[in-house]
Scaffold this active site. Structure first.
Site, mmCIF file in Angstrom:
data_model
loop_
_atom_site.group_PDB
_atom_site.id
_atom_site.type_symbol
_atom_site.label_atom_id
_atom_site.label_comp_id
_atom_site.label_asym_id
_atom_site.label_seq_id
_atom_site.Cartn_x
_atom_site.Cartn_y
_atom_site.Cartn_z
ATOM 1 N N CYS A 33 0.819 -1.216 0.000
ATOM 2 C CA CYS A 33 0.000 0.000 0.000
ATOM 3 C C CYS A 33 0.850 1.263 0.000
ATOM 4 O O CYS A 33 0.354 2.350 -0.246
ATOM 5 C CB CYS A 33 -0.873 0.060 1.237
ATOM 6 S SG CYS A 33 -1.781 -1.428 1.513
ATOM 7 N N ASP A 35 2.499 2.388 2.767
ATOM 8 C CA ASP A 35 2.580 3.004 4.101
ATOM 9 C C ASP A 35 2.861 1.937 5.152
ATOM 10 O O ASP A 35 2.125 0.964 5.261
ATOM 11 C CB ASP A 35 1.256 3.686 4.462
ATOM 12 C CG ASP A 35 1.048 4.986 3.704
ATOM 13 O OD1 ASP A 35 1.856 5.891 3.880
ATOM 14 O OD2 ASP A 35 0.078 5.057 2.931
ATOM 15 N N CYS A 58 4.093 8.449 2.660
ATOM 16 C CA CYS A 58 4.027 9.788 2.096
ATOM 17 C C CYS A 58 4.131 10.860 3.178
ATOM 18 O O CYS A 58 4.261 10.553 4.365
ATOM 19 C CB CYS A 58 2.729 9.944 1.324
ATOM 20 S SG CYS A 58 1.289 9.820 2.389
ATOM 21 N N CYS A 102 -5.614 5.971 3.684
ATOM 22 C CA CYS A 102 -4.422 5.129 3.569
ATOM 23 C C CYS A 102 -3.261 5.602 4.424
ATOM 24 O O CYS A 102 -2.413 4.806 4.777
ATOM 25 C CB CYS A 102 -4.014 4.992 2.108
ATOM 26 S SG CYS A 102 -3.800 6.520 1.252
#
Lengths: 142, 389
Positions: A33, A35, A58, A102
């Site tokens: 994903c 993360d 991120c 997310c």
């Protein structure tokens, strides 16, 4: 795109690093994903006396990790368990909607670290629900 | 602070001389090119001149050039238009897994209309072989669409060979050349191209104006209904100013492409070797030789692309990534997944694209700023410390 507070925490993240003698550690997320958050806690007299994090992700993932460590430091286990992903996002003056799912897992990582501490010490974990250890949109099949 | 622009595959800076000419035309040449009075004919003359310039750049004839509103419109026009015009002949289309979304989403729309689409896989360099295209041709294949060069990893496809095969089998061949036009020489006759898409803003022209090359004799079903502009192939009052800009950019490219691309390639090679030297565990994505002269794309292990872009931006460097967080979707780039990168590696990609405005100073500046930024993100990454502690 991001609030000034998110950018400030992303640029100067608090409590980054690995802890040697931790009381509990929790990891949430998945490389698929994009993360992963890992939180270490040191617990003394039922309080989180020290906390460290590492994050692959991120800007929002790094900022929420940093913020949750600030919010949790010095709190009792009971108080820390009440921190939610939403509260972390609000403390950062909000996140872009797409990031709410997310990249906003820091409170989950903290909760996982607390459960690890409780289990290691034979303390009850009744009523603590761990979110599935994965992103919330199912891209990793979790 | 220094500002360095490394996102020329997204869009380029317009040449100041082109902007000046466009500004003058915007003020003075406002006549409708369909008008028979002087003001209209003056605008028509601008459009005719630009059409000739675009044709010269591609070795096409002016009447084979149709102006559009840009690359996505061009791809949609060609894919949907060529499929619908040939629906009675067949319903099979061949394309690749690494096309731009303008092509891929047009194909998905055609699937809903009952067309069958084969999405050919690519190798680790992002290349599709001409033989694989030939093997995919069925009795009812009506269109092959393979991009000239990939927008993310810069890989240049064997267009001439694919065109030859398409022609041998009597199938129309389209190439999305949005990233290639103005950067590498293209000859539609020599390379057996029937249909080609280009857009001005990828080679120092304005945004919102492009063109398609439609080989003489090919009919497309119309997408836009209205007047008879562009010989009935694209309705709507012409964007005289934008078309002027496209023509000027084409003339500039034709005159300076060779010297510019040689210089840009040298700078790009310095960038690639500098990054490979200074940063461990990086991988150059795409083909080492068969690639656009201005493209470099890396996977940097253990870090995620968006954080990297934010820190680069703070240092005055504009770049792009195939990370999910920067694509606006939840998945990383379909191109990086198609060349076989695992998800976590695709999340950590960095695309740096140069232009004729890029200087050696810009390269040195990037090579100075990037390594500590990568080191900083890696020091925060649990993936990195799990590997090295």
């Amino acid at each position: 795109m991001y609030s000034a507070k998110v950018m400030e925490h992303f640029s100067n993240p608090r409590n980054v690093g690995v802890m040697e003698n931790f009381s509990g550690v929790g990891t949430v997320g998945n490389p698929v994903c994009g993360d992963i958050m890992k939180i270490f806690i040191k617990v003394e007299e039922n309080k989180i006396s020290d906390i460290k994090f590492q994050t692959f992700g991120c800007g929002a993932a790094i900022a929420t990790s940093s913020m949750v460590t600030e919010l949790a430091k010095g709190k009792t286990i009971e108080e820390a368990l009440k921190l939610t992903n939403l509260a972390v996002a609000e403390a950062l003056d909000g996140l872009p909607p797409v990031k709410m799912h997310c990249s906003n897992l820091a409170a989950d990582a903290l909760k996982a670290a607390i459960v690890d501490y409780l289990l290691k010490n034979g303390l009850p974990t009744d009523g603590i629900e761990l979110d599935k250890q994965c992103c919330h949109h199912g891209c990793c099949g979790g | 602070m220094k500002e360095v622009y490394f996102d020329n595959a997204a869009t380029t800076k317009i040449l100041p001389t082109i902007a000046d000419e466009m500004y003058k035309a915007l003020l003075d040449c406002y006549g409708n090119p369909s008008g028979i009075y002087k003001l209209g004919q003056q605008a028509k003359k601008i459009i005719d001149g630009a059409r000739t310039e675009v044709a010269l750049l591609l070795n096409a004839s002016p009447e084979e050039i149709v102006f559009t509103g840009g690359g996505s419109e061009g791809d949609t026009m060609v894919l949907i238009g060529a499929a619908r015009a040939q629906a009675k002949k067949g319903r099979h289309i061949i394309t690749t897994a690494v096309e731009h979304h303008a092509v891929l989403h047009a194909c998905e729309a055609l699937e809903k209309e009952g067309f069958r689409v084969t999405y050919l896989p690519v190798d680790e360099f992002g290349m599709v072989g001409a033989q694989a295209v030939e093997a995919a041709i069925a009795e009812d294949t009506i269109l092959i669409s393979v991009m000239y060069a990939n927008n993310e990893i810069g890989t240049i496809m064997p267009v001439k060979e694919i065109g030859e095969i398409a022609r041998k089998h009597g199938v129309l061949f389209h190439t999305d050349a949005v990233q290639a036009v103005g950067h590498v020489p293209i000859d539609v006759k020599e390379e057996n191209i029937d249909l080609l898409t280009l857009t001005a803003h990828k080679f120092h022209g304005p945004k919102g104006t492009g063109a398609v090359y439609i080989r003489k004799g090919i009919r497309l079903a119309n997408l836009i209904y209205g007047g008879g502009q562009e010989k009935g192939r694209r309705a709507g009052t012409e964007n005289t100013t934008g078309i002027l800009g496209l023509g000027l950019a084409s003339a500039h490219a034709r005159q300076h492409m060779q010297e510019n691309s040689e210089r840009i390639r040298k700078l790009r090679d310095k960038l690639i070797s500098g990054i490979e030297e200074k940063i461990s565990e990086v991988r150059l994505n795409g083909h080492r030789e068969q690639r656009l002269p201005n493209n470099a794309n890396f996977s940097i292990d253990y870090i995620e692309g968006e954080g990297l872009l934010l820190l680069l931006d703070m240092a005055g460097i504009a770049a792009s990534s195939g990370s999910a967080c920067t694509s606006g979707s939840l998945d990383p780039s379909h191109v990086l997944l198609a060349i076989g990168l695992p998800h976590e590696t695709a999340h950590g990609s960095l695309r740096l694209t140069l232009s004729e405005f890029t200087t050696e100073d810009d390269i040195d500046y990037l090579l100075e700023k990037l390594p500590p930024i990568v080191a900083r993100l890696r020091s925060m990454s649990p993936l990195y410390s799990e590997k090295y502690n």
